[in-house]
Enzyme design. Sequence first.
Site, short mmCIF file in Angstrom:
data_model
loop_
_atom_site.label_atom_id
_atom_site.label_comp_id
_atom_site.label_asym_id
_atom_site.label_seq_id
_atom_site.Cartn_x
_atom_site.Cartn_y
_atom_site.Cartn_z
N ARG A 107 3.41 19.70 1.25
CA ARG A 107 2.62 20.92 1.32
C ARG A 107 3.37 21.59 1.24
NH1 ARG A 107 -2.38 22.36 0.31
NH2 ARG A 107 -3.69 23.36 2.64
N THR A 408 -7.42 21.71 -6.94
CA THR A 408 -6.77 19.78 -7.31
C THR A 408 -7.26 18.85 -8.11
OG1 THR A 408 -6.88 21.00 -4.87
CG2 THR A 408 -6.47 18.79 -4.91
N THR A 426 -2.25 19.70 -6.10
CA THR A 426 -3.31 21.21 -6.30
C THR A 426 -2.08 21.76 -6.10
OG1 THR A 426 -4.29 22.55 -4.87
CG2 THR A 426 -2.96 21.48 -3.38
N GLU A 428 -4.16 24.73 -4.97
CA GLU A 428 -5.38 25.44 -4.12
C GLU A 428 -6.32 25.36 -5.20
OE1 GLU A 428 -7.66 25.87 -1.98
OE2 GLU A 428 -7.86 28.11 -2.17
N ASP A 450 -5.33 28.83 3.19
CA ASP A 450 -6.57 27.66 3.51
C ASP A 450 -5.84 28.00 5.04
OD1 ASP A 450 -6.71 25.93 1.45
OD2 ASP A 450 -5.97 24.72 0.72
N GLY A 496 -11.31 20.93 -1.99
CA GLY A 496 -11.80 21.21 -0.79
C GLY A 496 -12.13 20.65 0.76
N1 GLU Z 1 -6.70 24.02 -1.00
C1 GLU Z 1 -7.69 22.81 -0.89
C2 GLU Z 1 -6.76 21.42 0.74
O1 GLU Z 1 -5.42 21.61 0.28
C3 GLU Z 1 -7.85 21.66 -1.86
C4 GLU Z 1 -7.81 22.63 -2.82
C5 GLU Z 1 -8.80 21.99 -3.19
O2 GLU Z 1 -9.35 20.82 -3.77
O3 GLU Z 1 -9.86 22.38 -4.35
O4 GLU Z 1 -7.49 21.00 0.90
#
Ligand code: GLU
EC number: 2.3.2.2
Length: 597
Positions: A107, A408, A426, A428, A450, A496
């Site tokens: 991450r 992602t 991802t 994001e 996030d 997300g």
């Molecule tokens: N940033 C999101 C997360 O880590 C994922 C983004 C997405 O899949 O739209 O949960």
Amino acid sequence: MRFTLALATTATLVLSSVTVAPTGATARSRDPGPTATGFGGAVSTVDATATAVGLDVLRRGGNAVDAAIAAAATLGVTEPFSAGIGGGGFFVHYDGKTGKVSTIDGRESGPATMTEGTFIDPADGLPYDFAEARVSGLSVGTPGTLATWEAAAQQWGTRPLGSLLRPAADVADRGFPVDATFRQQVADNAAAFGQFDSTRELFLPGGAPPAVGSTLRNPDLADTYRLIAKRGTGMFYRGPIAADIVETVQHPPVADDPTGTWAYPIRPGDLQLSDLAGYRVRHPEPTRSAYRGLTVYGMSTPSSGGTAVGEALNILEKTDLSKATPIEALHRYVESTALSFADRNRYVGAYTPQPVLDQLISDEWASRRACHIDPARAMTKPVPPGDLTATGCTPATVGGPVEQGQSTTNLTVADRWGNVVEYTLTIEQTGGNAMVVPGRGFLLNNELTDFNFTATQGSAPDPNLPGPNKRPRSSMSPTIVLKNGKPFLAVGTPGGATIITTVLQILVNRIDLGMTLPEAMAAPRASQRNTAGIQSEPAFHERYGPGLEALGHTFAPDVAELGAATAIEFARHGGMIASAEPARRGGGTAAVVHPRY
Ligand code: GLU
């Protein structure tokens, strides 16, 4: 040839390549398509080129980790708006020799100077609009993807990382055909991309999104991959690429004559060379929960995926869904995720103590949450989180809202030695923070959005506020399910916060509702994340809306699609069913080393 699949549920079905074709999905047996059955290893990604690269690595004797890295590097070329070395992700690995499930937390982390107030505008004391924070240097975390590949290659791979980057570099040089999804993703981002010289040069040739069918080349990314292949990841974390990343964040490469208008100032961020030099992947223990005789392994913090999926499964397990009508089962499904999201929002962030995580995915906690579900009536949403210190059917504590996103990518790989990789990566938002690092060919992430910009939990502490070097909470849920210690199913998806519900829905469809894996993937989806209305795809709303509304559920406006999952199911005698989306995000591609039709 037919092979027998031992299902993990009470039922045992016999499937062949004929019966695995999902209802409503294209049954493509020999061409690359969303379903492939056979032996010797399997790859499933959202993209035909990436799947082909991964399959080639397997065919040449590489293992699942080698193939996953090569496929992910290729996705950085062909799916640059969803993933790449400018971002981060979570890698879950099953070791065919030891039977152990391990994880890599790659991450992104916030800069050392990050504070709780990073997303508050000093001019007025109010949080920035999401779009303003996104397209700025403030949202860029230190990327963890390359460090993830290096750690995975060193720990479990059989090929040097450099050799796994080369096929992707070749794709970047040669180019790949622009499809309708790619073009649309550029069109959706045209205003943001048009602000930056480096981004519009690459993705807005001639000032417009590239035409469907045209070839997109990215020689800068090819050079970047080759530089790293030759000289190592130090080039990225301490060398010239680090310097370019920091320069981009601190002095966004805004065009003198932007294409299109952007409503916000483009703010610099404070990522430093020392942040990149200090970046390390983590190896958290996977989350682990039992579900109807299976063992479900997922991703622990800073992702909330493992605990949220695990808690919802534990709540669902209190009811025998195999005897339920579809509406009864779906009622339980959406109620369980509302409860699980309430607890996730209240308790789960990068620094949640392990005993709290353990409690959230304990059976005892599930009993204390499941008691709120009325089989005849939907709970009023949002439901409050439970009180960890109380006993009995959990009384309410204070709670707060939810977030969502749509970007992602995910991939699933297995090899002939029994190793399995489930990997979600991802940048994001689709298009990340919209800044391509000049001369390097990749987009930077906006992962730090996030974090919650302001506290969301009333008088209770918010576990997901920004802080120095902190990693933002994720929803990514790469999941490996074992039966009797051996892989049964591996699955993951983008989307997300809907990632959690989509992974859960695929598991429930497959394990409880009698669907084959391709059916479970293709089935219409819905997501209840503890908001007033269920968010659903039109087909779900149409089919199940009246039944659920009769129980008091309400629906938010439909969304065209939820997720873009990939999965592999493991059959007896080494058989594998690799499964990708038949239609969502333009359809994915599954392949096996030795197909059996
Ligand atoms: N940033 C999101 C997360 O880590 C994922 C983004 C997405 O899949 O739209 O949960």
